[in-house]
Motif scaffolding. Sequence first.
Motif, PDB file in Angstrom:
ATOM      1  N   LEU A 167     -66.753 -26.539 -46.612  1.00 32.41           N
ATOM      2  CA  LEU A 167     -66.476 -26.772 -44.957  1.00 32.41           C
ATOM      3  C   LEU A 167     -66.019 -25.519 -44.446  1.00 32.41           C
ATOM      4  O   LEU A 167     -64.918 -25.493 -43.727  1.00 32.41           O
ATOM      5  CB  LEU A 167     -65.383 -27.984 -44.975  1.00 32.41           C
ATOM      6  CG  LEU A 167     -65.648 -29.331 -45.441  1.00 32.41           C
ATOM      7  CD1 LEU A 167     -64.546 -30.289 -45.356  1.00 32.41           C
ATOM      8  CD2 LEU A 167     -66.886 -29.921 -44.834  1.00 32.41           C
ATOM      9  N   HIS A 168     -66.612 -24.348 -45.006  1.00 31.19           N
ATOM     10  CA  HIS A 168     -66.289 -22.968 -44.226  1.00 31.19           C
ATOM     11  C   HIS A 168     -67.636 -22.449 -43.805  1.00 31.19           C
ATOM     12  O   HIS A 168     -68.842 -22.733 -44.496  1.00 31.19           O
ATOM     13  CB  HIS A 168     -65.897 -22.289 -45.322  1.00 31.19           C
ATOM     14  CG  HIS A 168     -64.246 -22.695 -45.661  1.00 31.19           C
ATOM     15  ND1 HIS A 168     -64.119 -23.791 -46.330  1.00 31.19           N
ATOM     16  CD2 HIS A 168     -63.090 -21.984 -45.308  1.00 31.19           C
ATOM     17  CE1 HIS A 168     -62.607 -23.716 -46.311  1.00 31.19           C
ATOM     18  NE2 HIS A 168     -62.211 -22.805 -45.761  1.00 31.19           N
ATOM     19  N   ASP A 169     -67.504 -21.551 -42.874  1.00 28.48           N
ATOM     20  CA  ASP A 169     -68.776 -20.845 -42.457  1.00 28.48           C
ATOM     21  C   ASP A 169     -68.752 -19.786 -43.601  1.00 28.48           C
ATOM     22  O   ASP A 169     -70.141 -19.836 -43.956  1.00 28.48           O
ATOM     23  CB  ASP A 169     -68.596 -20.120 -41.175  1.00 28.48           C
ATOM     24  CG  ASP A 169     -68.509 -20.731 -40.160  1.00 28.48           C
ATOM     25  OD1 ASP A 169     -69.101 -21.920 -39.953  1.00 28.48           O
ATOM     26  OD2 ASP A 169     -67.584 -20.465 -39.046  1.00 28.48           O
ATOM     27  N   SER A 170     -68.206 -19.314 -44.492  1.00 24.31           N
ATOM     28  CA  SER A 170     -68.268 -18.566 -45.427  1.00 24.31           C
ATOM     29  C   SER A 170     -67.476 -18.948 -46.459  1.00 24.31           C
ATOM     30  O   SER A 170     -66.123 -18.504 -46.533  1.00 24.31           O
ATOM     31  CB  SER A 170     -68.222 -16.966 -45.355  1.00 24.31           C
ATOM     32  OG  SER A 170     -66.961 -16.582 -44.836  1.00 24.31           O
ATOM     33  N   PRO A 171     -67.715 -19.709 -47.783  1.00 24.16           N
ATOM     34  CA  PRO A 171     -66.656 -20.457 -48.510  1.00 24.16           C
ATOM     35  C   PRO A 171     -65.936 -19.357 -49.256  1.00 24.16           C
ATOM     36  O   PRO A 171     -66.213 -18.499 -49.675  1.00 24.16           O
ATOM     37  CB  PRO A 171     -67.499 -21.269 -49.405  1.00 24.16           C
ATOM     38  CG  PRO A 171     -68.925 -21.476 -48.522  1.00 24.16           C
ATOM     39  CD  PRO A 171     -69.263 -20.406 -47.668  1.00 24.16           C
ATOM     40  N   PRO A 172     -64.696 -19.694 -49.087  1.00 23.13           N
ATOM     41  CA  PRO A 172     -63.695 -18.738 -50.135  1.00 23.13           C
ATOM     42  C   PRO A 172     -64.126 -18.608 -51.633  1.00 23.13           C
ATOM     43  O   PRO A 172     -64.554 -19.618 -52.104  1.00 23.13           O
ATOM     44  CB  PRO A 172     -62.416 -19.393 -49.893  1.00 23.13           C
ATOM     45  CG  PRO A 172     -62.460 -20.741 -49.595  1.00 23.13           C
ATOM     46  CD  PRO A 172     -63.777 -20.757 -48.851  1.00 23.13           C
ATOM     47  N   PRO A 173     -64.017 -17.595 -52.297  1.00 24.33           N
ATOM     48  CA  PRO A 173     -64.236 -17.558 -53.724  1.00 24.33           C
ATOM     49  C   PRO A 173     -63.263 -18.576 -54.589  1.00 24.33           C
ATOM     50  O   PRO A 173     -62.244 -18.690 -54.193  1.00 24.33           O
ATOM     51  CB  PRO A 173     -64.247 -16.100 -53.973  1.00 24.33           C
ATOM     52  CG  PRO A 173     -62.885 -15.467 -53.041  1.00 24.33           C
ATOM     53  CD  PRO A 173     -63.256 -16.377 -51.898  1.00 24.33           C
ATOM     54  N   LEU A 174     -63.977 -18.952 -55.701  1.00 24.16           N
ATOM     55  CA  LEU A 174     -63.284 -19.553 -56.501  1.00 24.16           C
ATOM     56  C   LEU A 174     -62.261 -19.023 -57.284  1.00 24.16           C
ATOM     57  O   LEU A 174     -62.351 -17.669 -57.524  1.00 24.16           O
ATOM     58  CB  LEU A 174     -64.213 -20.634 -57.486  1.00 24.16           C
ATOM     59  CG  LEU A 174     -65.095 -21.540 -56.862  1.00 24.16           C
ATOM     60  CD1 LEU A 174     -65.973 -22.103 -57.928  1.00 24.16           C
ATOM     61  CD2 LEU A 174     -64.167 -22.614 -56.473  1.00 24.16           C
ATOM     62  N   PRO A 175     -61.264 -19.295 -57.820  1.00 24.80           N
ATOM     63  CA  PRO A 175     -60.043 -18.743 -58.540  1.00 24.80           C
ATOM     64  C   PRO A 175     -60.930 -18.355 -59.937  1.00 24.80           C
ATOM     65  O   PRO A 175     -61.520 -19.176 -60.161  1.00 24.80           O
ATOM     66  CB  PRO A 175     -58.887 -19.787 -58.607  1.00 24.80           C
ATOM     67  CG  PRO A 175     -59.481 -21.000 -58.415  1.00 24.80           C
ATOM     68  CD  PRO A 175     -60.715 -21.007 -57.566  1.00 24.80           C
ATOM     69  N   GLN A 176     -60.366 -17.372 -60.523  1.00 25.06           N
ATOM     70  CA  GLN A 176     -60.938 -16.770 -61.698  1.00 25.06           C
ATOM     71  C   GLN A 176     -60.279 -17.626 -63.062  1.00 25.06           C
ATOM     72  O   GLN A 176     -59.033 -17.866 -62.798  1.00 25.06           O
ATOM     73  CB  GLN A 176     -60.571 -15.335 -61.974  1.00 25.06           C
ATOM     74  CG  GLN A 176     -61.443 -14.567 -60.784  1.00 25.06           C
ATOM     75  CD  GLN A 176     -62.907 -14.759 -60.932  1.00 25.06           C
ATOM     76  OE1 GLN A 176     -63.465 -14.614 -62.020  1.00 25.06           O
ATOM     77  NE2 GLN A 176     -63.491 -15.108 -59.766  1.00 25.06           N
ATOM     78  N   GLN A 177     -61.103 -17.597 -64.199  1.00 21.15           N
ATOM     79  CA  GLN A 177     -60.504 -18.369 -65.295  1.00 21.15           C
ATOM     80  C   GLN A 177     -59.579 -17.572 -66.117  1.00 21.15           C
ATOM     81  O   GLN A 177     -59.703 -16.500 -66.118  1.00 21.15           O
ATOM     82  CB  GLN A 177     -61.534 -18.839 -66.125  1.00 21.15           C
ATOM     83  CG  GLN A 177     -62.462 -20.098 -65.246  1.00 21.15           C
ATOM     84  CD  GLN A 177     -63.561 -20.555 -66.070  1.00 21.15           C
ATOM     85  OE1 GLN A 177     -63.495 -20.336 -67.282  1.00 21.15           O
ATOM     86  NE2 GLN A 177     -64.558 -21.166 -65.332  1.00 21.15           N
TER      87      GLN A 177
END
Length: 177
Positions: A167-177
């Motif tokens: 639900l974003h125009d440019s989705p935020p990055p996923l957190p790193q493992q």
Amino acid sequence: MWSLSTNTKFAAIVAALWLIWIANYAGNLLIPHTEIVHADDAEMVASTTAPAKEAEPEKPLPVLLAEADAEKGARVAKKCVSCHTFDNGGKNKVGPNLWALMTRTRGQHEGFSYSSAMADLGGTWSYEDLDAFIAKPKDFLSGTKMAFAGIKKATDRADLLAYMRTLHDSPPPLPQQ
């Protein structure tokens, strides 16, 4: 010979006994019997029962998010639609519109009056913060107006976060493992 009055009384007694028997039978079907174990027998019972299944350790949030399904998250989000909208530019309801929430400053959204606890929180929402908030809002932030009890299952929360990420125009990055 018996009189009509005696026959009526006898029939009433038989009918009452039948009703008691039927009620007892139905009660036994609805409420199963449980055995009462005395303290002396507890050791014997413990040795004969199957070992308790160990709970699976919960995976860290980055792993859950990498495995999450946004389509399942859309179904989980149906729990939220009574208070929130998810559309770009959607109106506020009892709760604020949730479009682009992950890049939004906490406690600030045009046209929505947040609790003072949320308004004073500051900062932007992170995946970890949202996960904790969705799990149990009152534990995350004492004084929040959100009355929702929370979503207990970690995989459901991860699916919901994966959906909210879309639900974003440019989705935020996923957190790193």
